[in-house]
Design a protein around this motif. Structure first.
Motif: not given
Length: 289
Positions: A167-188
């Motif tokens: 349940f905690n993994i699902y809850l965390l995953k749903r939150f991480f899904d909302q993080i914009p991919g552009e933000l992580l791509e810029a960091a990459t």
């Protein structure tokens, strides 16, 4: 929008009176239903044992005995069991964060092969009753595969089975899904690897959901009874829930109630202190870019 009562009628003096009367009665009823058991426990501990055993027992103690709490603390040696419970709950919290956060991040952002199937299998475990897993989990703890270690009477018997929480993994995953991919791509592009992105970017903006997961982990380990009863046969290693049940036949009922109230105070305090973070994490559905 049409409801049971039209907005026009609610704006009338009679409609407002009826609405607020019904609303107040329902609110008071639900409040009383939740608070009365707490009141009964707190005041019941301050009654004498014969008064508490009387049927029916008075709602208000005839003679107040607040010293019952200090007596329960000393006679039941609650300090030792509080320490045992803190160690168990703290370790379960750390192990869950160490396993669930990277797992959710990998399933959400790294997108491994068969990631959806893995997530589905994790969620399928939530459909199983906890009692169905007691025997296989106990056999695993008695003889841990590969290392062949016996974890009975060890806090690790609580920490390891609690580490992977679907349940905690699902809850965390749903939150991480909302993080914009552009933000992580810029960091990459700036040269950050997956671990650095997780630590420096994802975790700081995930504090609300991390607070919720932390509360679930701590409260779950703190109030658990059946599993600690199985893995802590040694009285000196037992948690509060198990120790109070073991001592109940030999203690006056008012002292048992006092011990239960003292055992619940830390969880109530945690909620009162962190209620804003808990509510924010439960309602978090998006992250601003």
């Amino acid at each position: 929008m049409r409801t049971l009562v039209s907005p026009a009628r609610l704006r009338t003096p009679r409609g407002k009176t009826v609405y607020w009367t019904v609303f107040s009665l329902v609110l008071l009823g639900f409040t009383a239903a939740f608070l009365f058991p707490l009141y009964w426990a707190v005041t019941g501990a301050m009654k004498s044992a014969p008064e508490l055993a009387r049927a029916p027992s008075p709602i208000v103690p005839e003679v107040w005995h607040p010293e019952s709490y200090a007596q329960a603390w000393q006679e039941m040696d609650l300090a030792r069991y509080f320490l045992n419970t803190v160690v168990v709950a703290g370790g379960a919290w750390l192990f869950q964060l160490a396993v669930d956060v990277p797992a959710a991040y990998a399933l959400s952002k790294l997108r491994p092969v068969l990631g959806n199937a893995i997530m589905g299998l994790m969620l399928a475990t939530l459909m199983l009753p906890a009692s169905a897993l007691l025997v296989p989990t106990y056999l695993t703890i008695v003889d841990v595969p590969l290392v062949h270690a016996n974890l009975i009477n060890s806090p690790a018997a609580i920490w390891l089975p609690a580490a992977a929480n679907a349940f905690n993994i699902y809850l965390l995953k749903r939150f991480f899904d909302q993080i914009p991919g552009e933000l992580l791509e810029a960091a990459t592009i700036d040269g950050a690897g997956p671990v650095r992105i997780l630590v420096r970017i994802v975790l700081p903006i995930s504090r609300p959901v991390l607070a919720v997961v932390s509360i679930f982990a701590i409260v779950g380990a703190w109030k658990d009874f059946i599993w600690p009863l199985l893995v802590f046969p040694d009285p000196g290693a037992q948690t509060l829930s198990v120790a109070l049940q073991r001592m109940e036949p030999d203690m006056p009922l008012n002292l048992v109630l006092a011990g239960l109230v003292l055992a619940g105070l830390p969880m109530v305090g945690i909620f009162l202190v962190f209620q804003r973070q808990i509510l924010a994490g439960l309602t978090a559905g998006s992250v601003k870019g």
